[in-house]
Design a protein around this motif. Structure first.
Motif, short mmCIF file in Angstrom:
data_model
loop_
_atom_site.label_atom_id
_atom_site.label_comp_id
_atom_site.label_asym_id
_atom_site.label_seq_id
_atom_site.Cartn_x
_atom_site.Cartn_y
_atom_site.Cartn_z
N LEU A 1 -25.90 -1.24 17.82
CA LEU A 1 -26.38 -1.16 16.44
C LEU A 1 -25.92 -2.35 15.62
N GLU A 2 -24.67 -2.73 15.76
CA GLU A 2 -24.13 -3.84 14.98
C GLU A 2 -24.83 -5.15 15.33
N ALA A 3 -25.07 -5.37 16.62
CA ALA A 3 -25.73 -6.60 17.05
C ALA A 3 -27.16 -6.66 16.52
N ILE A 4 -27.83 -5.52 16.49
CA ILE A 4 -29.19 -5.48 15.96
C ILE A 4 -29.19 -5.75 14.46
N ALA A 5 -28.26 -5.13 13.75
CA ALA A 5 -28.21 -5.26 12.30
C ALA A 5 -27.92 -6.69 11.85
N LEU A 6 -27.27 -7.49 12.71
CA LEU A 6 -26.95 -8.87 12.35
C LEU A 6 -28.22 -9.70 12.08
N TYR A 7 -29.34 -9.30 12.69
CA TYR A 7 -30.59 -10.02 12.49
C TYR A 7 -31.30 -9.61 11.19
N LYS A 8 -30.74 -8.62 10.49
CA LYS A 8 -31.28 -8.13 9.23
C LYS A 8 -32.76 -7.74 9.33
N PRO A 9 -33.09 -6.91 10.31
CA PRO A 9 -34.49 -6.50 10.45
C PRO A 9 -34.85 -5.42 9.43
N ASP A 10 -36.13 -5.36 9.08
CA ASP A 10 -36.58 -4.21 8.30
C ASP A 10 -37.43 -3.27 9.16
N LEU A 11 -37.68 -3.68 10.42
CA LEU A 11 -38.36 -2.80 11.38
C LEU A 11 -37.86 -3.11 12.78
N VAL A 12 -37.49 -2.06 13.51
CA VAL A 12 -37.10 -2.18 14.91
C VAL A 12 -38.02 -1.29 15.72
N ILE A 13 -38.62 -1.82 16.78
CA ILE A 13 -39.52 -1.05 17.63
C ILE A 13 -38.83 -0.77 18.96
N ILE A 14 -38.85 0.49 19.37
CA ILE A 14 -38.19 0.91 20.60
C ILE A 14 -39.15 1.74 21.45
N SER A 15 -38.85 1.82 22.75
CA SER A 15 -39.63 2.68 23.65
C SER A 15 -38.91 4.00 23.90
N PHE A 16 -37.59 3.97 23.87
CA PHE A 16 -36.82 5.19 24.04
C PHE A 16 -35.57 5.10 23.17
N ASP A 17 -35.14 6.26 22.70
CA ASP A 17 -34.04 6.32 21.75
C ASP A 17 -32.75 6.68 22.48
N ILE A 18 -31.95 5.66 22.74
CA ILE A 18 -30.69 5.86 23.46
C ILE A 18 -29.53 5.87 22.46
N GLY A 19 -28.67 6.87 22.59
CA GLY A 19 -27.50 6.96 21.73
C GLY A 19 -27.84 7.16 20.26
N ASN A 20 -28.95 7.89 20.00
CA ASN A 20 -29.36 8.15 18.61
C ASN A 20 -29.48 6.85 17.82
N LEU A 21 -30.05 5.83 18.45
CA LEU A 21 -30.20 4.54 17.79
C LEU A 21 -31.02 4.65 16.52
N LYS A 22 -32.08 5.44 16.57
CA LYS A 22 -32.96 5.57 15.41
C LYS A 22 -32.19 6.12 14.20
N VAL A 23 -31.40 7.14 14.43
CA VAL A 23 -30.61 7.73 13.34
C VAL A 23 -29.63 6.71 12.78
N GLY A 24 -28.98 5.96 13.68
CA GLY A 24 -28.00 4.97 13.24
C GLY A 24 -28.63 3.85 12.43
N LEU A 25 -29.79 3.37 12.87
CA LEU A 25 -30.47 2.30 12.15
C LEU A 25 -31.03 2.79 10.82
N ASN A 26 -31.58 4.00 10.83
CA ASN A 26 -32.09 4.57 9.57
C ASN A 26 -30.98 4.72 8.55
N ALA A 27 -29.76 5.02 9.04
CA ALA A 27 -28.64 5.23 8.13
C ALA A 27 -28.25 3.96 7.38
N VAL A 28 -28.58 2.80 7.97
CA VAL A 28 -28.26 1.54 7.29
C VAL A 28 -29.52 0.90 6.70
N GLY A 29 -30.56 1.72 6.55
CA GLY A 29 -31.76 1.27 5.85
C GLY A 29 -32.77 0.51 6.69
#
Length: 272
Positions: free
Chosen positions: A68-96
Motif C-alpha cells: 500500500l505504501e509503495a502504491i501511495a507514493l505515486y499519488k494515484p487517484d485510481l488503482v485498477i486491480i484484478s484481485f483484492d489481496i490483503g484487503n488492498l481496496k479497503v486500505g487504498l480507499n482509507a487514504v482517499g
C-alpha cells in the motif's frame, strides 16, 4: 434559463473532476485495455508483469504482494486491480484512493464489458466503444469463416500438469465461438473452468489440435516425445499451435490476435 445553464455547467465540471489524472494498473490485462482506449497518458505506473505495450511505465509494484505504501507514493487517484489481496481496496480507499476491481472473466462478452467500464471510468467512453465494436466485428468475422468447417477437437494445455480450460472459462468460450469441440468440457462436470486432465483421457480423446503457450519453438518434437502422444491426430498432422502466453492468458484487446493465430495455423496445415 440562466439557472439551468449554471446547473449544467457545474454538473459538467464535477464530472470532469471525477476523471482520474493519475492511474496505476496492477493488472496486465487492465494495462492493455487502458492503452488501447487512449488512457495511457494518465497511467503513472503499472505492475511488474504489465509488459505490453512497450511504452508502459513499468515498475516493481507487485499485484500478487501489493504494498500500500509503495502504491501511495505515486499519488494515484485510481488503482485498477484484478484481485483484492490483503484487503488492498479497503486500505487504498482509507487514504482517499479509488479502486476499480476487474477480475478474470468467463466470456468474451464480459471482457468487452470491462473495456467499456474502463472507458467510462477514465473518460474514454467513445474510444472504448469503438474498440469494442472493432473487436466484436473481427471475432464475428472469424466465427463466420469457421461456419460449415469440420468440428475439430481441441486440447489447450495450460501447463505440464495437464490443466485445460473448459467452456466455463474465458479461453473455452473462445473455442466455443470458433466452433471447436473442446475435450476439456466433458472432464469438467462441476463447471470449474479449468479441470485437470489425465494423460489417458487426452490420448483417448485424440485431439485434432493442441494449443499451448508454455513450450519453446520446438513444440512438435516435445509433444511427439511423450509416450503414446505420437499416435494422436494433432501430433501426426503437426497441428501444435504455439501462442504467446501473454496473449492467451489475458482477456484484453489481444484476444482478437489469439483467434487470428489459431485460424491462421489451421489454414497453413490445410484444416481451414
Amino acid at each position: 434559463n440562466i439557472i439551468l445553464f449554471l446547473g449544467l455547467l457545474i454538473g459538467s465540471i464535477q464530472i470532469a473532476w471525477c476523471k482520474p489524472d493519475r492511474i496505476i494498473s496492477l493488472s496486465p490485462t487492465a494495462t492493455e485495455m487502458l492503452f488501447a482506449i487512449g488512457a495511457g497518458e494518465k497511467v503513472v505506473a503499472v505492475d511488474s508483469h504489465s509488459n505490453f505495450p512497450n511504452d508502459v511505465p513499468l515498475t516493481n509494484l507487485s499485484a500478487l504482494e501489493p504494498n500500500l505504501e509503495a502504491i501511495a507514493l505515486y499519488k494515484p487517484d485510481l488503482v485498477i486491480i484484478s484481485f483484492d489481496i490483503g484487503n488492498l481496496k479497503v486500505g487504498l480507499n482509507a487514504v482517499g484512493i479509488e479502486v476499480l476491481k476487474l477480475p478474470a472473466v468467463p466470456t468474451v462478452e464480459d471482457a468487452l464489458k470491462q473495456i467499456l467500464e474502463i472507458g467510462n471510468k477514465t473518460g474514454n467512453e467513445e474510444s472504448a466503444e469503438r474498440l469494442v465494436l472493432k473487436m466484436r466485428r473481427r471475432i464475428n468475422e472469424i466465427a463466420v469463416e469457421r461456419e460449415g468447417k469440420p468440428e475439430l477437437l481441441v486440447y489447450h494445455e495450460l501447463d505440464e500438469n495437464y490443466y485445460s480450460p473448459s467452456r466455463w472459462s474465458f479461453l473455452g468460450n473462445i473455442y466455443d465461438i470458433l466452433g471447436f469441440k473442446n475435450i476439456a468440457d466433458e472432464a469438467d462436470p462441476n463447471k470449474i473452468g479449468y479441470p485437470k486432465l489425465s494423460v489417458e483421457y487426452i490420448l483417448s480423446s485424440n485431439p485434432d489440435i493442441i494449443v499451448t503457450g508454455g513450450l519453446e519453438n520446438d513444440s512438435l518434437s516435445q509433444f511427439a516425445s511423450r509416450p503414446g502422444w505420437n499416435t494422436i491426430n494433432a501430433v501426426q498432422n503437426k497441428t501444435i499451435i504455439m501462442v504467446e502466453p501473454d496473449i492467451s492468458g489475458r482477456w484484453g484487446p489481444r484476444i482478437v490476435e489469439f483467434c487470428e493465430q489459431i485460424v491462421q495455423k489451421l489454414r497453413i496445415v490445410g484444416y481451414d
